[in-house]
Design a protein around this motif. Structure first.
Motif: not given
Length: 360
Positions: A204-211
């Motif tokens: 989940d790249s967008l979740a990683l981006y948010r973190r």
């Protein structure tokens, strides 16, 4: 006094640069063109109609900020338009990234073999490519990539699913890797094939981006959406970083036709998903058939398959494909990538490869 034989010289970064070699094109209707990673479906009808109507405005400059497209992408991805940068294909955005973050002498770390443009764009920026060999199972060696980080490292490129092997990076492994990367090093998750990436432990790249503020997500409309000929891709990054990418972009690089087609493609996402389902079904069919023939093929999560070869086998396979009027992508010294097409063309691939024991 000027020498009669003097002439302008290319800069050092360009003079020693290998050209990017695109997949060979079909010369006639009988040729199976499987060398390029592109959709073998015709354009979606609704997208084609939007392009036709926009063509009436080709005498006007496009919106250099891609305002409507960025807003639609923001809604689609649950981010803000300020977090988005658009460019001519994901490779165009990648050039904006490397140009924005690298000065001469900086380093860019990436797996190898991976996307062929990585070392080219890095060298063009005057930076130093740091290729890290893949593991024997064709996956990214994240431990070795973490060990390759130095005080000169500015960017890390992670292609998942990887081109040309098709292998994905597991989510848990990527999460652990990010904790080992310094906060001032940009990690680009290149997801050109994300729409095809079915399977366990997806990223989940967008979740990683948010973190992780140092993560940038890179995507394209060229593959599953079928817009390879119009050139439009995008990056999701922290607002101040995305602003830098937009400032580094060539003005008017994304045409009005490309922008309109991308917006229309988002509206036709369900139609695109049906096509992706067909590609995935063919991918799994070919994987099973090739393994039954005796080939060792990694679990591709993209729209192509990878055959690792030594020099002798490489030559044999290229000869077999060429004789059968079928174009495939040769990665000399490593292997052969075969893009997926319709069932009949894919059967042609199976017939060419035949029994594994027929080849050296």
């Amino acid at each position: 006094m000027h020498s009669l034989h003097a002439r302008p010289a290319l800069g050092k970064a360009v003079a020693g640069l290998p050209p990017y070699v695109a997949g060979r094109r079909a010369q006639n209707a009988l040729t199976a063109a499987l060398a390029s990673n592109e959709s073998h479906y015709e354009p979606l009808p609704s997208v084609l109609e939007s392009v036709r109507s926009t063509a009436l405005l080709m005498n006007r400059y496009p919106d250099t900020a891609s305002t409507e497209l960025r807003q639609r992408l923001a809604e689609h991805l649950a981010v803000t338009a300020d977090e988005l940068a658009v460019g001519p294909g994901s490779v165009g955005v990648l050039q904006q990234i490397i140009t924005s973050f690298c000065d001469p002498g900086d380093e860019v770390v990436f797996a190898w073999r991976s996307f062929e443009a990585y070392p080219i764009l890095t060298a063009l920026a005057g930076a130093r490519p740091v290729p890290v060999p893949l593991l024997p199972d064709e996956n990214h060696d994240l431990d070795a990539m973490a060990a390759a980080i130095t005080g000169h490292t500015r960017v890390i490129l992670l292609c998942t699913p990887n081109n040309p092997t098709g292998t994905p990076i597991a989510s848990r492994a990527l999460q652990a890797f990010l904790t080992r990367v310094p906060a001032d090093v940009l990690v680009v998750i290149d997801e050109a094939y994300v729409e095809y990436a079915t399977g366990p432990d997806p990223v989940d790249s967008l979740a990683l981006y948010r973190r992780h503020p140092n993560v940038c997500v890179l995507r394209t409309f060229s593959k599953a959406y079928g817009l390879a000929g119009l050139r439009v891709g995008y990056a999701v990054a922290a607002p101040e970083l995305a602003d830098g990418l937009r400032r580094a972009a060539l003005p008017f690089a994304v045409s009005a036709l490309a922008q309109r087609a991308a917006v229309a493609s988002l509206d036709a996402a369900h139609e695109m998903a049906e096509r992706v389902h067909g590609v995935v079904a063919e991918r799994e069919r070919l994987l099973a058939a090739l393994r039954a023939q005796g080939w060792q093929v990694p679990d591709s999560r993209a729209n192509f398959l990878w055959l690792r070869t030594d020099a002798a086998l490489h030559s044999e396979l290229l000869h077999a494909f060429t004789t059968a009027d079928t174009l495939v992508r040769s990665n000399a010294g490593d292997g052969i990538r075969v893009s997926l097409a319709d069932a009949a063309t894919n059967d042609r691939v199976l017939n060419i490869l035949g029994d594994r024991t027929a080849f050296g």
